[in-house]
Design a protein around this motif. Structure first.
Motif, mmCIF file in Angstrom:
data_model
loop_
_atom_site.group_PDB
_atom_site.id
_atom_site.type_symbol
_atom_site.label_atom_id
_atom_site.label_comp_id
_atom_site.label_asym_id
_atom_site.label_seq_id
_atom_site.Cartn_x
_atom_site.Cartn_y
_atom_site.Cartn_z
ATOM 1 N N LEU A 129 15.994 43.779 -73.547
ATOM 2 C CA LEU A 129 14.709 43.152 -73.845
ATOM 3 C C LEU A 129 14.600 42.964 -75.351
ATOM 4 C CD1 LEU A 129 11.683 42.399 -73.047
ATOM 5 C CD2 LEU A 129 11.180 44.830 -73.473
ATOM 6 N N VAL A 130 14.212 41.770 -75.790
ATOM 7 C CA VAL A 130 14.034 41.505 -77.221
ATOM 8 C C VAL A 130 12.608 41.017 -77.469
ATOM 9 C CG1 VAL A 130 14.762 40.138 -79.208
ATOM 10 C CG2 VAL A 130 16.465 40.938 -77.569
ATOM 11 N N ASP A 131 11.953 41.645 -78.432
ATOM 12 C CA ASP A 131 10.573 41.305 -78.805
ATOM 13 C C ASP A 131 10.581 40.832 -80.257
ATOM 14 O OD1 ASP A 131 7.843 41.088 -79.005
ATOM 15 O OD2 ASP A 131 7.399 43.187 -78.537
ATOM 16 N N VAL A 132 10.191 39.580 -80.493
ATOM 17 C CA VAL A 132 10.139 39.018 -81.847
ATOM 18 C C VAL A 132 8.678 38.785 -82.200
ATOM 19 C CG1 VAL A 132 10.860 37.140 -83.359
ATOM 20 C CG2 VAL A 132 12.362 37.886 -81.490
ATOM 21 N N ARG A 133 8.214 39.449 -83.273
ATOM 22 C CA ARG A 133 6.809 39.332 -83.664
ATOM 23 C C ARG A 133 6.685 39.123 -85.164
ATOM 24 N NH1 ARG A 133 4.663 44.042 -83.094
ATOM 25 N NH2 ARG A 133 6.478 45.058 -82.194
ATOM 26 N N ASP A 134 5.796 38.192 -85.539
ATOM 27 C CA ASP A 134 5.496 37.930 -86.938
ATOM 28 C C ASP A 134 4.250 38.719 -87.296
ATOM 29 O OD1 ASP A 134 5.346 36.989 -89.474
ATOM 30 O OD2 ASP A 134 4.892 34.913 -88.946
ATOM 31 N N LYS B 212 -1.688 45.960 -73.844
ATOM 32 C CA LYS B 212 -3.102 45.979 -73.468
ATOM 33 C C LYS B 212 -3.949 46.673 -74.530
ATOM 34 C CE LYS B 212 -6.231 47.430 -69.751
ATOM 35 N NZ LYS B 212 -6.333 48.082 -68.419
ATOM 36 N N VAL B 213 -3.422 47.755 -75.095
ATOM 37 C CA VAL B 213 -4.180 48.543 -76.075
ATOM 38 C C VAL B 213 -4.058 47.960 -77.482
ATOM 39 C CG1 VAL B 213 -4.373 50.795 -77.193
ATOM 40 C CG2 VAL B 213 -4.000 50.651 -74.719
ATOM 41 N N TYR B 214 -2.841 47.614 -77.887
ATOM 42 C CA TYR B 214 -2.604 47.194 -79.268
ATOM 43 C C TYR B 214 -2.482 45.678 -79.432
ATOM 44 C CZ TYR B 214 -1.662 52.114 -80.222
ATOM 45 O OH TYR B 214 -1.770 53.468 -80.355
ATOM 46 N N GLY B 215 -2.398 44.953 -78.341
ATOM 47 C CA GLY B 215 -2.234 43.512 -78.433
ATOM 48 C C GLY B 215 -0.794 43.135 -78.721
ATOM 49 N N ALA B 216 -0.558 41.846 -78.871
ATOM 50 C CA ALA B 216 0.785 41.332 -79.142
ATOM 51 C C ALA B 216 0.723 40.390 -80.336
ATOM 52 C CB ALA B 216 1.338 40.623 -77.920
ATOM 53 N N LYS B 217 0.187 40.890 -81.445
ATOM 54 C CA LYS B 217 -0.036 40.081 -82.644
ATOM 55 C C LYS B 217 1.227 39.354 -83.091
ATOM 56 C CE LYS B 217 -1.507 40.441 -87.477
ATOM 57 N NZ LYS B 217 -1.930 41.353 -88.555
ATOM 58 N N GLY B 218 1.124 38.047 -83.227
ATOM 59 C CA GLY B 218 2.206 37.249 -83.779
ATOM 60 C C GLY B 218 3.442 37.140 -82.904
ATOM 61 N N ARG B 219 3.351 37.492 -81.634
ATOM 62 C CA ARG B 219 4.553 37.456 -80.799
ATOM 63 C C ARG B 219 5.068 36.031 -80.645
ATOM 64 N NH1 ARG B 219 4.071 40.881 -75.766
ATOM 65 N NH2 ARG B 219 5.054 42.460 -77.101
ATOM 66 N N LYS B 220 6.362 35.871 -80.909
ATOM 67 C CA LYS B 220 6.995 34.560 -80.797
ATOM 68 C C LYS B 220 8.001 34.511 -79.651
ATOM 69 C CE LYS B 220 6.494 33.335 -85.675
ATOM 70 N NZ LYS B 220 5.676 32.142 -85.400
ATOM 71 N N GLU B 221 8.469 35.666 -79.236
ATOM 72 C CA GLU B 221 9.459 35.709 -78.159
ATOM 73 C C GLU B 221 9.427 37.082 -77.512
ATOM 74 O OE1 GLU B 221 12.879 35.172 -75.630
ATOM 75 O OE2 GLU B 221 11.555 33.726 -76.612
ATOM 76 N N LEU B 222 9.374 37.097 -76.209
ATOM 77 C CA LEU B 222 9.558 38.318 -75.434
ATOM 78 C C LEU B 222 10.486 37.922 -74.291
ATOM 79 C CD1 LEU B 222 8.806 41.308 -75.097
ATOM 80 C CD2 LEU B 222 6.972 40.584 -73.557
ATOM 81 N N GLY B 223 11.770 38.064 -74.547
ATOM 82 C CA GLY B 223 12.768 37.621 -73.579
ATOM 83 C C GLY B 223 13.633 38.773 -73.117
ATOM 84 N N PHE B 224 14.239 38.606 -71.951
ATOM 85 C CA PHE B 224 15.091 39.663 -71.419
ATOM 86 C C PHE B 224 16.129 39.061 -70.480
ATOM 87 C CE2 PHE B 224 12.229 39.012 -67.920
ATOM 88 C CZ PHE B 224 12.896 39.440 -66.772
ATOM 89 N N PHE B 225 17.115 39.879 -70.164
ATOM 90 C CA PHE B 225 17.956 39.601 -69.006
ATOM 91 C C PHE B 225 18.222 40.924 -68.309
ATOM 92 C CE2 PHE B 225 21.334 40.409 -72.170
ATOM 93 C CZ PHE B 225 22.172 41.258 -71.454
ATOM 94 N N VAL B 226 18.460 40.864 -67.022
ATOM 95 C CA VAL B 226 18.662 42.068 -66.234
ATOM 96 C C VAL B 226 19.801 41.818 -65.258
ATOM 97 C CG1 VAL B 226 16.939 41.378 -64.501
ATOM 98 C CG2 VAL B 226 17.527 43.797 -64.764
ATOM 99 N N VAL B 227 20.608 42.849 -65.053
ATOM 100 C CA VAL B 227 21.671 42.785 -64.047
ATOM 101 C C VAL B 227 21.030 43.172 -62.711
ATOM 102 C CG1 VAL B 227 23.925 43.667 -63.330
ATOM 103 C CG2 VAL B 227 23.408 43.368 -65.766
ATOM 104 N N ASP B 228 20.746 42.179 -61.887
ATOM 105 C CA ASP B 228 19.946 42.392 -60.680
ATOM 106 C C ASP B 228 20.391 41.392 -59.611
ATOM 107 O OD1 ASP B 228 17.980 42.825 -58.778
ATOM 108 O OD2 ASP B 228 16.428 41.751 -59.899
ATOM 109 N N SER B 229 21.206 41.852 -58.684
ATOM 110 C CA SER B 229 21.737 40.943 -57.671
ATOM 111 C C SER B 229 20.663 40.416 -56.734
ATOM 112 C CB SER B 229 22.834 41.651 -56.852
ATOM 113 O OG SER B 229 22.308 42.825 -56.235
ATOM 114 N N SER B 230 19.614 41.202 -56.508
ATOM 115 C CA SER B 230 18.559 40.771 -55.581
ATOM 116 C C SER B 230 17.571 39.821 -56.246
ATOM 117 C CB SER B 230 17.799 41.989 -55.052
ATOM 118 O OG SER B 230 17.021 42.583 -56.082
ATOM 119 N N GLY B 231 17.418 39.952 -57.563
ATOM 120 C CA GLY B 231 16.442 39.151 -58.287
ATOM 121 C C GLY B 231 15.045 39.738 -58.284
#
Length: 413
Positions: A313-318, A360-379
């Motif tokens: 998981l990668v979180d990019v925030r300004d 929920k508590v602190y917010g997501a100030k300036g978030r530009k990207e919240l992306g991920f990948f997961v190894v999950d055969s079922s999806g």
């Protein structure tokens, strides 16, 4: 701009990072014992991944070494057609002109580990070759430590004087040139990311743009022991028993790994100009890929724990504060009662819940990207994670790397 990388990685039986007793490192977290991989071990694995996967070009790499004299002397001896011993003494004299001591009784190793661009080795060799005659004249013969206690004490006293005298014994332009080469860390991604601290030369210090946490298991861990024996292949068939035996400690754990990069500090460390911004973008792409692919090498020939991450998981925030998600596991994940679930999928669920709670508590100030990948055969695991966190499933490592770099530095289109 902060770039945070969160990784869940489950290793089979392994001893990836051991302490002075040979036991896998551990720690207490949340009141229970956890498996641990040190940040130093992970940073080295990342730097090795840079090379193994050709993520950073050789001319931009860095080396951490005490064997600088040896490396430079190889080139000097070849170019000047002189003995390797004389080349080493000339190189040591040149380093002494910059206030850096090399010990003749320890294979000319420098007094501490130097973290320098690999390109510096070639530059230093050029300086020594250019001023070789003066350096060879000033170079002192090494003092042997095998001449008794009196000789040892004399050698120590001489060594103490040598560092102070070296700058006067070498032409000042040589000392200045060597110092400039050793101090230079610009345009070197590894130095820009992980920094450098040299107590004797504060002007050489570089503040790290990247922080790396110790990896800890998401669950309680038990230490186990493998009793092994070895048999002599050429022993007569009628002779019983083993010819070697011993024990090796190991464990198996799902680790939570975390690192955060200050993109602005990284750009500044690389020079702060337009070219540095592009290099910083390339460096972040290399770092994300290396962080995912990096696996420590401890006991791998015995255990082959070559297990890639299950979730990245990668979180990019300004703006905003850095946020480790380690507290998702302050209450340890427990082995499932049924085979429907497992420790890895439970850890993914717990990570998503904690991230959603923080937002929920602190917010997501300036978030530009919240992306991920997961190894999950079922999806299903990835789908639930995306619904809970609002993260975008980038589908692959390639997709996540590109999305991260574009969010932090802008797309090229």
């Amino acid at each position: 701009m902060k770039i945070e990388i969160h990784v869940l990685q489950n290793f089979a039986a392994s001893n990836l990072n051991r302490d002075d007793t040979g036991t896998p490192k551990d720690c207490e977290f949340g009141g229970v014992r956890r498996a641990r991989i040190s940040s130093q071990c992970l940073k080295r694995a990342i730097r090795q991944a840079f090379e193994e996967h050709a993520l950073i070009s050789p001319d931009q790499r860095a080396a951490r070494t005490k064997r600088l004299v040896e490396q430079v002397a190889k080139t000097v001896a070849e170019k000047k057609a002189v003995s390797f011993d004389l080349a080493e003494r000339a190189v040591s004299a040149a380093l002494g002109g910059a206030g850096l001591k090399a010990d003749p009784d320890k294979e000319w190793k420098t007094q501490y580990l130097l973290f320098i661009p690999t390109a510096a080795i070639k530059k230093l060799a050029g300086i020594v070759v250019e001023h070789f005659e003066a350096l060879a004249t000033e170079a002192e013969q090494p003092v042997s430590s095998s001449e008794g206690e009196g000789a040892k004490k004399s050698a120590k006293a001489k060594a103490r004087r040598a560092k102070a005298d070296a700058k006067e014994a070498v032409p000042p332009e040589v000392g200045s040139a060597v110092k400039n080469v050793l101090a230079d860390g610009a345009r070197t991604p590894e130095l820009a990311l992980f920094g450098r601290m040299i107590a004797d030369e504060p002007s050489w210090n570089i503040d790290a743009a990247c922080q790396v946490a110790h990896a800890i298991s998401t669950h309680r861990v038990s230490m186990e022991f493998d009793f092994y024996t070895a048999i002599d292949d050429l022993k007569p068939n009628d002779t019983a028993g083993s010819d070697m035996m011993g024990t090796v400690s190991f464990n198996s754990a799902c680790f939570y790994r975390y690192l955060v990069v200050d993109a602005d500090a990284l750009t500044s460390n690389l020079g702060g100009d337009v070219a540095a911004r592009q290099q910083a973008k390339d460096t972040v792409k290399a770092l994300v890929r290396a962080a995912v692919l990096a696996i420590p090498t401890g006991k791998q020939n015995s255990m082959a724990a070559q297990n890639l991450p299950s979730l990245v998981l990668v979180d990019v925030r300004d703006g905003g504060e850095a946020r480790s998600l380690a507290n998702a596991f302050v209450r340890p994940v427990r082995p499932p009662a049924t085979h429907v679930d497992d420790i890895v999928s439970q850890s993914i669920e717990r990570l998503g819940e904690h991230l959603a709670a923080l937002d929920k508590v602190y917010g997501a100030k300036g978030r530009k990207e919240l992306g991920f990948f997961v190894v999950d055969s079922s999806g299903e695991i990835g789908k639930r994670f995306a619904e809970r966190t609002g993260a975008i499933d980038r589908g692959s490592l390639d997709g996540l790397v590109q999305a991260t770099a574009d969010a932090a530095f802008g797309s090229e289109s």
